[in-house]
Motif scaffolding. Structure first.
Motif, mmCIF file in Angstrom:
data_model
loop_
_atom_site.group_PDB
_atom_site.id
_atom_site.type_symbol
_atom_site.label_atom_id
_atom_site.label_comp_id
_atom_site.label_asym_id
_atom_site.label_seq_id
_atom_site.Cartn_x
_atom_site.Cartn_y
_atom_site.Cartn_z
ATOM 1 N N ALA A 48 0.844 -1.208 0.000
ATOM 2 C CA ALA A 48 0.000 0.000 0.000
ATOM 3 C C ALA A 48 0.874 1.250 0.000
ATOM 4 N N ALA A 49 1.967 1.206 0.750
ATOM 5 C CA ALA A 49 2.884 2.358 0.770
ATOM 6 C C ALA A 49 3.515 2.567 -0.604
ATOM 7 N N THR A 50 3.839 1.473 -1.286
ATOM 8 C CA THR A 50 4.394 1.578 -2.638
ATOM 9 C C THR A 50 3.375 2.207 -3.582
ATOM 10 N N ALA A 51 2.113 1.795 -3.478
ATOM 11 C CA ALA A 51 1.059 2.388 -4.309
ATOM 12 C C ALA A 51 0.960 3.886 -4.044
ATOM 13 N N PHE A 52 0.984 4.270 -2.780
ATOM 14 C CA PHE A 52 0.936 5.688 -2.425
ATOM 15 C C PHE A 52 2.109 6.439 -3.049
ATOM 16 N N LEU A 53 3.310 5.889 -2.919
ATOM 17 C CA LEU A 53 4.495 6.557 -3.465
ATOM 18 C C LEU A 53 4.448 6.656 -4.995
ATOM 19 N N CYS A 54 3.863 5.659 -5.642
ATOM 20 C CA CYS A 54 3.699 5.738 -7.102
ATOM 21 C C CYS A 54 2.768 6.878 -7.485
ATOM 22 N N ILE A 55 1.681 7.045 -6.749
ATOM 23 C CA ILE A 55 0.745 8.128 -7.035
ATOM 24 C C ILE A 55 1.411 9.479 -6.731
ATOM 25 N N VAL A 56 2.193 9.542 -5.658
ATOM 26 C CA VAL A 56 2.952 10.759 -5.361
ATOM 27 C C VAL A 56 3.897 11.062 -6.522
ATOM 28 N N ALA A 57 4.569 10.038 -7.031
ATOM 29 C CA ALA A 57 5.514 10.237 -8.141
ATOM 30 C C ALA A 57 4.803 10.778 -9.381
ATOM 31 N N THR A 58 3.562 10.362 -9.616
ATOM 32 C CA THR A 58 2.833 10.914 -10.766
ATOM 33 C C THR A 58 2.624 12.411 -10.596
ATOM 34 N N GLN A 59 2.435 12.847 -9.372
ATOM 35 C CA GLN A 59 2.253 14.274 -9.118
ATOM 36 C C GLN A 59 3.560 15.041 -9.270
ATOM 37 N N VAL A 60 4.638 14.427 -8.845
ATOM 38 C CA VAL A 60 5.949 15.061 -9.044
ATOM 39 C C VAL A 60 6.197 15.250 -10.538
ATOM 40 N N ILE A 61 5.924 14.225 -11.316
ATOM 41 C CA ILE A 61 6.094 14.306 -12.774
ATOM 42 C C ILE A 61 5.187 15.384 -13.356
ATOM 43 N N PHE A 62 3.931 15.410 -12.910
ATOM 44 C CA PHE A 62 2.999 16.406 -13.432
ATOM 45 C C PHE A 62 3.522 17.821 -13.189
ATOM 46 N N TRP A 63 3.921 18.109 -11.953
ATOM 47 C CA TRP A 63 4.309 19.482 -11.610
ATOM 48 C C TRP A 63 5.667 19.870 -12.181
ATOM 49 N N LEU A 64 6.538 18.889 -12.432
ATOM 50 C CA LEU A 64 7.855 19.202 -12.993
ATOM 51 C C LEU A 64 7.873 19.242 -14.524
ATOM 52 N N PHE A 65 7.000 18.469 -15.168
ATOM 53 C CA PHE A 65 7.070 18.349 -16.626
ATOM 54 C C PHE A 65 5.765 18.698 -17.343
ATOM 55 N N GLN B 227 7.829 16.435 -24.058
ATOM 56 C CA GLN B 227 7.841 16.551 -22.597
ATOM 57 C C GLN B 227 6.468 16.192 -22.042
ATOM 58 N N TRP B 228 5.419 16.723 -22.641
ATOM 59 C CA TRP B 228 4.051 16.491 -22.189
ATOM 60 C C TRP B 228 3.659 15.030 -22.385
ATOM 61 N N GLU B 229 3.915 14.492 -23.574
ATOM 62 C CA GLU B 229 3.519 13.120 -23.881
ATOM 63 C C GLU B 229 4.271 12.107 -23.016
ATOM 64 N N TYR B 230 5.588 12.269 -22.902
ATOM 65 C CA TYR B 230 6.372 11.313 -22.121
ATOM 66 C C TYR B 230 6.095 11.432 -20.629
ATOM 67 N N SER B 231 5.780 12.613 -20.157
ATOM 68 C CA SER B 231 5.425 12.736 -18.738
ATOM 69 C C SER B 231 4.123 12.003 -18.453
ATOM 70 N N HIS B 232 3.188 12.078 -19.381
ATOM 71 C CA HIS B 232 1.942 11.321 -19.208
ATOM 72 C C HIS B 232 2.188 9.817 -19.316
ATOM 73 N N ALA B 233 3.065 9.409 -20.196
ATOM 74 C CA ALA B 233 3.378 7.981 -20.325
ATOM 75 C C ALA B 233 4.001 7.456 -19.035
ATOM 76 N N ALA B 234 4.933 8.206 -18.478
ATOM 77 C CA ALA B 234 5.561 7.796 -17.215
ATOM 78 C C ALA B 234 4.523 7.708 -16.100
ATOM 79 N N SER B 235 3.624 8.659 -16.064
ATOM 80 C CA SER B 235 2.571 8.634 -15.048
ATOM 81 C C SER B 235 1.643 7.441 -15.236
ATOM 82 N N ALA B 236 1.352 7.096 -16.469
ATOM 83 C CA ALA B 236 0.501 5.931 -16.726
ATOM 84 C C ALA B 236 1.159 4.662 -16.196
#
Length: 147
Positions: A79-96, A120-129
């Protein structure tokens, strides 16, 4: 309570995967569009900012699940890993993603270096996916795992 948190977290993370997955699967076709076509295609995402409600709820529910599991003595690392993955999607969103949105006024105008912003936009979304998928996968593992 843990059952409800697990179910809620799985549902919300699955819902968060929908727009991210749509971006990922559309990317292969969109990166080859010319300037005018790309601007037109970006209109499909108008209003998708409402998914931020789902993402925030997914963050809260996975964090709550992780804390609840930890306090109850159950394994909480999935569950903590899932949380950190969702946090990482936000880091990617705000940085890229967000800077590309801002530079293009939410894809209504294209500056000179628009191709770089597109990648930048497309690959940031791919990483988040991918991160959203991992979050869903580890959450599902936490549901079926019994140790």
């Amino acid at each position: 309570m843990i059952y409800t948190l697990r179910l809620t977290s799985v549902l919300l993370v699955a819902l968060a995967l929908i727009p991210a997955g749509a971006h990922l699967f559309a990317m292969i076709n969109k990166v080859h569009l010319d300037r005018a076509e790309y601007l037109i295609s970006q209109r499909a995402y108008d209003g998708w900012s409402l998914f931020s409600i789902v993402i925030i709820a997914a963050l809260v529910s996975t964090l709550a699940l992780s804390i609840w599991l930890n306090r109850s003595g159950e394994p909480h690392w999935l569950a903590a890993t899932a949380f950190l993955c969702i946090v990482a999607t936000q880091v990617i969103f705000w940085l890229f993603t967000f800077p590309a949105n801002k530079a293009t006024q939410n894809w209504t105008v294209l500056p000179e270096a628009w191709e770089t912003l597109r990648y930048q936009w497309e690959y940031s979304h791919a990483a988040s996916a991918i991160l959203n998928f991992v979050a869903l996968f580890v959450l599902l593992l936490s549901v079926v795992r019994t140790d």
